[in-house]
Motif scaffolding. Structure first.
Motif, PDB file in Angstrom:
ATOM      1  N   MET A   1       0.848  -1.206   0.000  1.00 52.11           N
ATOM      2  CA  MET A   1       0.000   0.000   0.000  1.00 52.11           C
ATOM      3  C   MET A   1       0.884   1.257   0.000  1.00 52.11           C
ATOM      4  SD  MET A   1      -2.699   1.467   2.832  1.00 52.11           S
ATOM      5  CE  MET A   1      -4.041   0.564   2.152  1.00 52.11           C
ATOM      6  N   GLN A   2       0.457   2.277  -0.783  1.00 51.57           N
ATOM      7  CA  GLN A   2       1.172   3.552  -0.839  1.00 51.57           C
ATOM      8  C   GLN A   2       0.961   4.298   0.477  1.00 51.57           C
ATOM      9  OE1 GLN A   2       3.112   3.256  -3.347  1.00 51.57           O
ATOM     10  NE2 GLN A   2       3.552   5.418  -3.363  1.00 51.57           N
ATOM     11  N   THR A   3       2.018   4.693   1.150  1.00 54.85           N
ATOM     12  CA  THR A   3       1.830   5.528   2.335  1.00 54.85           C
ATOM     13  C   THR A   3       2.163   6.963   1.933  1.00 54.85           C
ATOM     14  OG1 THR A   3       4.088   5.434   3.111  1.00 54.85           O
ATOM     15  CG2 THR A   3       2.643   3.643   3.817  1.00 54.85           C
ATOM     16  N   PRO A   4       1.679   7.916   2.717  1.00 55.43           N
ATOM     17  CA  PRO A   4       1.958   9.311   2.347  1.00 55.43           C
ATOM     18  C   PRO A   4       3.393   9.749   2.667  1.00 55.43           C
ATOM     19  CG  PRO A   4       0.404   9.178   4.178  1.00 55.43           C
ATOM     20  CD  PRO A   4       0.822   7.787   3.868  1.00 55.43           C
ATOM     21  N   ILE A   5       4.286   8.818   2.900  1.00 56.88           N
ATOM     22  CA  ILE A   5       5.675   9.189   3.211  1.00 56.88           C
ATOM     23  C   ILE A   5       6.384   9.661   1.933  1.00 56.88           C
ATOM     24  CG2 ILE A   5       7.931   8.264   3.943  1.00 56.88           C
ATOM     25  CD1 ILE A   5       5.982   8.554   6.281  1.00 56.88           C
ATOM     26  N   ASP A   6       6.988  10.828   2.013  1.00 62.01           N
ATOM     27  CA  ASP A   6       7.718  11.388   0.867  1.00 62.01           C
ATOM     28  C   ASP A   6       9.127  10.788   0.847  1.00 62.01           C
ATOM     29  OD1 ASP A   6       9.480  13.087  -0.593  1.00 62.01           O
ATOM     30  OD2 ASP A   6       7.926  14.653  -0.564  1.00 62.01           O
ATOM     31  N   ARG A   7       9.442  10.003  -0.197  1.00 62.99           N
ATOM     32  CA  ARG A   7      10.711   9.261  -0.211  1.00 62.99           C
ATOM     33  C   ARG A   7      11.907  10.199  -0.366  1.00 62.99           C
ATOM     34  NH1 ARG A   7       8.998   4.554   2.024  1.00 62.99           N
ATOM     35  NH2 ARG A   7      11.071   3.735   1.660  1.00 62.99           N
ATOM     36  N   THR A   8      11.723  11.343  -1.027  1.00 61.65           N
ATOM     37  CA  THR A   8      12.860  12.268  -1.170  1.00 61.65           C
ATOM     38  C   THR A   8      13.192  12.881   0.188  1.00 61.65           C
ATOM     39  OG1 THR A   8      11.961  12.754  -3.322  1.00 61.65           O
ATOM     40  CG2 THR A   8      13.729  14.192  -2.582  1.00 61.65           C
ATOM     41  N   ARG A   9      12.136  13.288   0.884  1.00 54.32           N
ATOM     42  CA  ARG A   9      12.360  13.828   2.245  1.00 54.32           C
ATOM     43  C   ARG A   9      12.971  12.772   3.153  1.00 54.32           C
ATOM     44  NH1 ARG A   9       6.940  17.128   3.883  1.00 54.32           N
ATOM     45  NH2 ARG A   9       6.676  18.167   1.915  1.00 54.32           N
ATOM     46  N   LEU A  10      12.536  11.545   2.955  1.00 55.24           N
ATOM     47  CA  LEU A  10      13.047  10.444   3.792  1.00 55.24           C
ATOM     48  C   LEU A  10      14.552  10.280   3.567  1.00 55.24           C
ATOM     49  CD1 LEU A  10      12.632   8.032   5.689  1.00 55.24           C
ATOM     50  CD2 LEU A  10      11.945   6.671   3.712  1.00 55.24           C
ATOM     51  N   GLU A  11      14.941  10.327   2.311  1.00 53.55           N
ATOM     52  CA  GLU A  11      16.365  10.176   1.988  1.00 53.55           C
ATOM     53  C   GLU A  11      17.172  11.295   2.643  1.00 53.55           C
ATOM     54  OE1 GLU A  11      18.140  10.146  -2.224  1.00 53.55           O
ATOM     55  OE2 GLU A  11      16.612   8.561  -2.147  1.00 53.55           O
ATOM     56  N   ALA A 445       9.278  13.534  13.766  1.00 54.27           N
ATOM     57  CA  ALA A 445       9.959  12.941  12.603  1.00 54.27           C
ATOM     58  C   ALA A 445       8.955  12.687  11.483  1.00 54.27           C
ATOM     59  CB  ALA A 445      10.640  11.636  13.002  1.00 54.27           C
ATOM     60  N   LEU A 446       7.810  12.118  11.833  1.00 53.86           N
ATOM     61  CA  LEU A 446       6.839  11.737  10.798  1.00 53.86           C
ATOM     62  C   LEU A 446       6.222  12.964  10.136  1.00 53.86           C
ATOM     63  CD1 LEU A 446       5.150   8.693  12.584  1.00 53.86           C
ATOM     64  CD2 LEU A 446       6.642   8.635  10.575  1.00 53.86           C
ATOM     65  N   GLU A 447       5.965  14.010  10.938  1.00 57.99           N
ATOM     66  CA  GLU A 447       5.360  15.222  10.364  1.00 57.99           C
ATOM     67  C   GLU A 447       6.239  15.785   9.259  1.00 57.99           C
ATOM     68  OE1 GLU A 447       4.776  17.327  13.989  1.00 57.99           O
ATOM     69  OE2 GLU A 447       2.844  16.315  14.370  1.00 57.99           O
ATOM     70  N   GLY A 448       7.555  15.655   9.453  1.00 57.32           N
ATOM     71  CA  GLY A 448       8.480  16.157   8.437  1.00 57.32           C
ATOM     72  C   GLY A 448       8.552  15.277   7.199  1.00 57.32           C
ATOM     73  N   LEU A 449       7.934  14.117   7.260  1.00 57.98           N
ATOM     74  CA  LEU A 449       8.062  13.165   6.136  1.00 57.98           C
ATOM     75  C   LEU A 449       6.793  13.021   5.314  1.00 57.98           C
ATOM     76  CD1 LEU A 449       9.997  10.226   7.846  1.00 57.98           C
ATOM     77  CD2 LEU A 449      10.886  11.849   6.170  1.00 57.98           C
ATOM     78  N   ILE A 450       5.685  13.607   5.855  1.00 59.68           N
ATOM     79  CA  ILE A 450       4.414  13.420   5.166  1.00 59.68           C
ATOM     80  C   ILE A 450       4.393  14.309   3.919  1.00 59.68           C
ATOM     81  CG2 ILE A 450       1.907  13.665   5.360  1.00 59.68           C
ATOM     82  CD1 ILE A 450       2.752  11.679   7.423  1.00 59.68           C
ATOM     83  N   ALA A 451       4.003  13.696   2.813  1.00 61.03           N
ATOM     84  CA  ALA A 451       4.004  14.449   1.537  1.00 61.03           C
ATOM     85  C   ALA A 451       2.868  15.474   1.526  1.00 61.03           C
ATOM     86  CB  ALA A 451       3.824  13.460   0.412  1.00 61.03           C
TER      87      ALA A 451
END
Ligand SMILES: Cc1ncc(COP(=O)(O)O)c(C=O)c1O
Length: 451
Positions: A1-11, A445-451
């Motif tokens: 399932m697609q989560t709203p996590i932004d992979r660029t921000r995650l990197e 941490a998560l707030e900064g990663l949500i797209a």
């Protein structure tokens, strides 16, 4: 399932946290460099490099719910030695005993009065009357497999896909494309383990039934819930069903409660009312000192004693010199009598319930489709909306990059959770305020990663 996590921000978060760790931990870094030439992979156990930090964090000391590293940072510990320190670091009564016994001898190869008392305490708590001691949970499991094979005259064992029971060779088998195969990480294994180990999916009673039908399986070994591949709870009736099938086919049932001892005072099986033929327990049983135990039913003990009477003495393939030494047996006694108490469980379970509630509320607020599972003092979150029912489903829900970045973010802010998945433990000293610190930091941490 697609989560709203932004992979660029995650990197970029992963990069930023790696840099932060490096600059905050110069002494650990120096020690890592100093250890490199003389310790394999620079660590006392090679897998200590798997933590996801750029170099290992070196610890100075630990007490209660905290530990302090060699650079002087103090951490809130939700990993608690992956259960070894589930009742807190240096629990008071065990620490007092260690001080008292320090000059009274450690090991003699002879029993002490404490051993008799510990046998009785374990029998009372877990409902199995007869006990043996080992130094690790791995060795308890290994011994039990040997007994099950010896007493049944059958060579095979059955495990569940995604299980972990320590470094017991026989259990390092997984389902790959529905075939039993060695776990890919297994080192130096020259025997084909699949000849004597069957593996089926957890929560699949028909598969268990089929695997036991030819009555060549000596025992089924399982945790009551899988806790080493994320968390996989048994469906209602599953463990009871395994118990019924093992009885029908005269197969021994081994419950490994090393982690599920978090469930409560009597372990998971005690709470469920399922009595196995063997029960194994290590890690926290001596307050974090190296010790483990295994229990057996009266029928099994009688058969084992009769079997021993037919054998030459010595070299049974079980029992190591330092096991059941007078020092750790005394520690088990103090721990069972004064640390692993009903009160301690009550507090730990209530704190973990608060943690589970707060995590669920956080994921709901951020619309993250993640689930939370609690087993008494233990709590886990997984990156899937519905709790997995099998090892395959649990593995599919893993996200190593996200996990690595989140764990490092927490570590850099003074919080440790268990590596390799998202497991947290609450010890008697863990408070609601500690839980708030964990959840608020994770939220940041998560707030900064949500797209
Ligand atoms: C369920 C279970 N059993 C046994 C073990 C082995 O414990 P030890 O490594 O202390 O031998 C582990 C270790 O993680 C475990 O999780």
């Amino acid at each position: 399932m697609q989560t709203p996590i932004d992979r660029t921000r995650l990197e970029s978060l992963a990069h930023q946290e790696t840099e932060r760790f490096i600059s905050a931990n110069p002494t650990s870094r120096q020690l890592a460099q100093a250890a490199r030439p003389h310790l394999l992979s620079g660590v006392p156990m090679h897998w200590m490099t798997d933590w996801g930090t750029p170099f290992p964090l070196f610890v100075d000391h630990a007490r209660g719910v905290h530990f302090t590293d060699v650079d002087g940072h103090r951490y809130l510990d939700f990993c608690l030695g992956d259960t070894g320190a589930m009742f807190g670091h240096s629990p008071g009564p065990v620490a007092a005993l260690v001080r008292e016994l320090a000059e009274r001898g450690y090991t003699t190869m002879l029993p002490t009065g404490n051993a008799a008392r510990v046998g009785a305490l374990l029998a009372e708590r877990f409902g199995l009357p007869v006990w043996q001691f080992t130094t690790t949970a791995t060795d308890a499991n290994r011994s039990v497999l040997r007994w099950a094979r010896a007493l049944s005259g059958r060579s095979r064992i059955l495990v569940f896909d995604g299980c972990y029971h320590g470094t017991v060779d026989d259990t390092f088998v997984r389902l790959t494309d529905r075939e039993a195969r060695h776990r890919p990480g297994l080192v130096g294994q020259v025997h084909d383990l699949t000849l004597h180990t069957r593996v089926v999916p957890f929560n699949d009673l028909s598969a268990v039934e089929a695997a036991l039908a030819d009555r060549t399986v000596a025992c089924v070994i399982t945790e009551p819930a899988l806790t080493n591949i994320g968390m996989v709870l048994p469906d209602p009736g599953f463990i009871e069903g395994v118990r019924a099938l093992t009885r029908e086919t005269e197969t021994y049932l081994v419950l490994d409660e090393t982690h599920t001892i978090s469930a409560g005072y009597h372990g998971w099986s005690g709470a469920l009312g399922v009595v196995p033929d063997f029960l194994t327990l290590g890690k926290p049983v001596a307050g974090g000192l190296p010790a483990a135990v295994y229990g057996m039913s009266r029928e099994v003990a009688k058969a084992a004693e009769a079997y021993l009477a037919t054998k030459e003495t010595g070299h049974s393939g079980m029992g190591t010199t330092l096991s059941a030494n007078m020092f750790t047996v005394a520690a088990i006694r103090a721990n069972l009598e004064q640390v692993m108490t009903r009160d301690a469980y009550w507090h730990m379970t209530a704190t973990a319930a608060y943690l589970a509630e707060r995590l669920e509320a956080l994921f709901a607020r951020l619309a993250l489709p993640w689930c939370v599972t609690q087993i008494g003092a233990r709590c886990e979150f997984q990156y899937c909306p519905v709790r997995p029912r099998t090892g395959v489903e649990a593995e599919a829900a893993m996200d190593d990059t996200l996990e690595g970045a989140l764990h490092l973010y927490l570590l850099n802010r003074g919080i440790l959770i268990t590596p390799f998945h998202n497991m947290t433990l609450c010890c008697p000293e863990t408070t609601h305020a500690h839980v708030d610190t964990l959840v608020d930091t994770l939220a940041e941490a998560l707030e900064g990663l949500i797209a």
